[in-house]
Design a protein around this motif. Structure first.
Motif, PDB file in Angstrom:
ATOM      1  N   GLU A   4       0.826  -1.198   0.000  1.00 40.17           N
ATOM      2  CA  GLU A   4       0.000   0.000   0.000  1.00 40.17           C
ATOM      3  C   GLU A   4       0.866   1.256   0.000  1.00 40.17           C
ATOM      4  O   GLU A   4       0.577   2.234  -0.680  1.00 40.17           O
ATOM      5  N   MET A   5       1.976   1.225   0.795  1.00 40.15           N
ATOM      6  CA  MET A   5       2.878   2.380   0.844  1.00 40.15           C
ATOM      7  C   MET A   5       3.499   2.628  -0.510  1.00 40.15           C
ATOM      8  O   MET A   5       3.584   3.769  -0.980  1.00 40.15           O
ATOM      9  N   LEU A   6       3.951   1.557  -1.191  1.00 39.71           N
ATOM     10  CA  LEU A   6       4.570   1.694  -2.503  1.00 39.71           C
ATOM     11  C   LEU A   6       3.576   2.234  -3.515  1.00 39.71           C
ATOM     12  O   LEU A   6       3.909   3.051  -4.372  1.00 39.71           O
ATOM     13  N   THR A   7       2.301   1.783  -3.415  1.00 36.75           N
ATOM     14  CA  THR A   7       1.266   2.261  -4.332  1.00 36.75           C
ATOM     15  C   THR A   7       1.047   3.760  -4.160  1.00 36.75           C
ATOM     16  O   THR A   7       0.903   4.503  -5.129  1.00 36.75           O
ATOM     17  N   THR A 145      13.030  -6.789  16.312  1.00 39.92           N
ATOM     18  CA  THR A 145      14.268  -6.340  15.668  1.00 39.92           C
ATOM     19  C   THR A 145      14.343  -6.807  14.225  1.00 39.92           C
ATOM     20  O   THR A 145      14.640  -6.021  13.309  1.00 39.92           O
ATOM     21  N   GLU A 146      14.076  -8.084  13.984  1.00 42.39           N
ATOM     22  CA  GLU A 146      14.182  -8.622  12.634  1.00 42.39           C
ATOM     23  C   GLU A 146      13.173  -7.966  11.698  1.00 42.39           C
ATOM     24  O   GLU A 146      13.505  -7.596  10.555  1.00 42.39           O
ATOM     25  N   GLU A 147      11.951  -7.758  12.185  1.00 40.53           N
ATOM     26  CA  GLU A 147      10.927  -7.120  11.355  1.00 40.53           C
ATOM     27  C   GLU A 147      11.307  -5.668  11.058  1.00 40.53           C
ATOM     28  O   GLU A 147      11.122  -5.188   9.935  1.00 40.53           O
ATOM     29  N   PHE A 148      11.856  -4.997  12.082  1.00 42.51           N
ATOM     30  CA  PHE A 148      12.268  -3.605  11.876  1.00 42.51           C
ATOM     31  C   PHE A 148      13.353  -3.499  10.817  1.00 42.51           C
ATOM     32  O   PHE A 148      13.327  -2.600   9.965  1.00 42.51           O
ATOM     33  N   HIS A 149      14.340  -4.402  10.866  1.00 43.54           N
ATOM     34  CA  HIS A 149      15.419  -4.348   9.890  1.00 43.54           C
ATOM     35  C   HIS A 149      14.884  -4.513   8.473  1.00 43.54           C
ATOM     36  O   HIS A 149      15.345  -3.838   7.540  1.00 43.54           O
ATOM     37  N   GLY A 150      13.913  -5.418   8.303  1.00 44.56           N
ATOM     38  CA  GLY A 150      13.340  -5.604   6.973  1.00 44.56           C
ATOM     39  C   GLY A 150      12.626  -4.356   6.492  1.00 44.56           C
ATOM     40  O   GLY A 150      12.797  -3.926   5.341  1.00 44.56           O
ATOM     41  N   ILE A 151      11.807  -3.754   7.378  1.00 42.64           N
ATOM     42  CA  ILE A 151      11.100  -2.527   7.005  1.00 42.64           C
ATOM     43  C   ILE A 151      12.080  -1.391   6.768  1.00 42.64           C
ATOM     44  O   ILE A 151      11.943  -0.601   5.819  1.00 42.64           O
ATOM     45  N   SER A 152      13.111  -1.296   7.641  1.00 36.53           N
ATOM     46  CA  SER A 152      14.097  -0.220   7.511  1.00 36.53           C
ATOM     47  C   SER A 152      14.845  -0.311   6.190  1.00 36.53           C
ATOM     48  O   SER A 152      15.060   0.701   5.501  1.00 36.53           O
ATOM     49  N   GLU A 153      15.238  -1.530   5.797  1.00 36.84           N
ATOM     50  CA  GLU A 153      15.941  -1.691   4.520  1.00 36.84           C
ATOM     51  C   GLU A 153      15.041  -1.328   3.350  1.00 36.84           C
ATOM     52  O   GLU A 153      15.481  -0.694   2.378  1.00 36.84           O
ATOM     53  N   ALA A 154      13.758  -1.703   3.427  1.00 36.88           N
ATOM     54  CA  ALA A 154      12.829  -1.368   2.344  1.00 36.88           C
ATOM     55  C   ALA A 154      12.634   0.143   2.239  1.00 36.88           C
ATOM     56  O   ALA A 154      12.633   0.705   1.141  1.00 36.88           O
ATOM     57  N   LEU A 155      12.493   0.803   3.386  1.00 35.00           N
ATOM     58  CA  LEU A 155      12.330   2.255   3.374  1.00 35.00           C
ATOM     59  C   LEU A 155      13.583   2.944   2.867  1.00 35.00           C
ATOM     60  O   LEU A 155      13.509   3.954   2.155  1.00 35.00           O
ATOM     61  N   ASP A 156      14.741   2.418   3.229  1.00 36.17           N
ATOM     62  CA  ASP A 156      15.993   3.001   2.737  1.00 36.17           C
ATOM     63  C   ASP A 156      16.073   2.906   1.220  1.00 36.17           C
ATOM     64  O   ASP A 156      16.480   3.870   0.541  1.00 36.17           O
ATOM     65  N   ARG A 157      15.699   1.747   0.679  1.00 35.28           N
ATOM     66  CA  ARG A 157      15.736   1.572  -0.776  1.00 35.28           C
ATOM     67  C   ARG A 157      14.748   2.521  -1.456  1.00 35.28           C
ATOM     68  O   ARG A 157      15.057   3.116  -2.499  1.00 35.28           O
ATOM     69  N   ILE A 158      13.549   2.675  -0.869  1.00 34.10           N
ATOM     70  CA  ILE A 158      12.561   3.581  -1.446  1.00 34.10           C
ATOM     71  C   ILE A 158      13.064   5.018  -1.402  1.00 34.10           C
ATOM     72  O   ILE A 158      12.923   5.778  -2.368  1.00 34.10           O
ATOM     73  N   GLU A 159      13.685   5.389  -0.283  1.00 34.68           N
ATOM     74  CA  GLU A 159      14.183   6.762  -0.147  1.00 34.68           C
ATOM     75  C   GLU A 159      15.262   7.067  -1.178  1.00 34.68           C
ATOM     76  O   GLU A 159      15.257   8.113  -1.829  1.00 34.68           O
ATOM     77  N   ALA A 161      15.714   5.494  -4.013  1.00 31.31           N
ATOM     78  CA  ALA A 161      15.104   5.482  -5.342  1.00 31.31           C
ATOM     79  C   ALA A 161      14.378   6.793  -5.626  1.00 31.31           C
ATOM     80  O   ALA A 161      14.472   7.347  -6.725  1.00 31.31           O
ATOM     81  N   LEU A 162      13.653   7.323  -4.628  1.00 28.60           N
ATOM     82  CA  LEU A 162      12.962   8.596  -4.812  1.00 28.60           C
ATOM     83  C   LEU A 162      13.940   9.739  -5.004  1.00 28.60           C
ATOM     84  O   LEU A 162      13.717  10.646  -5.819  1.00 28.60           O
ATOM     85  N   TYR A 163      15.036   9.697  -4.253  1.00 28.69           N
ATOM     86  CA  TYR A 163      16.052  10.754  -4.367  1.00 28.69           C
ATOM     87  C   TYR A 163      16.628  10.787  -5.780  1.00 28.69           C
ATOM     88  O   TYR A 163      16.757  11.842  -6.391  1.00 28.69           O
TER      89      TYR A 163
END
Length: 219
Positions: A4-7, A145-159, A161-163
């Motif tokens: 949903e966030m990516l959409t 912790t493990e779930e956060f790392h996955g979300i954090s890496e995805a957000l980093d990639r999105i950031e 990519a947007l930049y």
């Protein structure tokens, strides 16, 4: 939720209808304030301005000469100690970043002093990027912790990519403006060359007729 966030992100990009300009807030984790503008440098002059950058940050300066002369400009960056960090003469465009070693106001200059006739119109984009600090300002429960790392890496990639996407959009706008200018210039030259060639052909035909008639008149 990630889908949903990516959409939503893609919808914003599609409906924006133009180039996205960097506008990062004070709490941005990786990218500082940014701006994009056009600059007109008169012949025999230089235009300089300053950007505040902290140590270990990256100063991203992307520019392209859109109009004027041979589409070239002298580009330089100097640190607060007046040491030259970058100096490139007669360059048309650049998208290289500069990693800063000294904190303070850095001087960015575009010089057209080598030209005595043509003004240069330049599209410029400036942004400041900082190293990402993972988990800064967040308290993480051990169970997540493990779930956060996955979300954090995805957000980093999105950031990231947007930049890159917004800078690519701004460069595409600059390329389009330059291409339109060149197309209009070529469109003006085509009729002029056609008229000149027509005059030359008519003169050549007239000369040939004259000399042929002279040959028959002599005989």
């Amino acid at each position: 939720k990630s889908n949903e966030m990516l959409t939503v992100v893609l919808a914003v990009l599609v409906t924006s209808g133009g180039a996205l300009l960097p506008n990062y807030g004070d709490d941005a984790a990786s990218h500082g304030p940014g701006m994009a503008f056009t600059l007109l440098v008169p012949p025999g002059a230089a235009e300089c301005f300053y950007q505040s950058v902290e140590r270990e940050q990256t100063l991203d300066v992307e520019f392209q000469v859109m109009r004027g002369g041979n589409l070239d400009i002298d580009y330089s960056v100097r640190d607060p100690n007046e040491n030259t960090v970058v100096a490139i003469p007669r360059i048309t465009d650049s998208s290289a970043g500069v990693q800063v070693a000294v904190s303070g106001d850095h001087e960015i200059c575009f010089s057209n002093e080598f030209s005595r006739v043509s003004s240069k119109l330049i599209f410029i984009s400036i942004a400041v990027a900082s190293p990402m600090e993972e988990g800064a300002g967040m308290i993480i429960d051990e169970e997540t912790t493990e779930e956060f790392h996955g979300i954090s890496e995805a957000l980093d990639r999105i950031e990231v990519a947007l930049y890159h996407a917004e800078h690519a959009q701004m460069l595409l706008v600059a390329h389009e403006s330059r291409d339109v200018y060149l197309a209009e210039s070529n469109n003006m030259m085509v009729p002029l060359w056609t008229i000149a060639e027509l005059i030359v052909v008519l003169l050549a035909a007239g000369c040939q007729v004259y000399f042929v008639r002279q040959l028959f008149m002599d005989t």
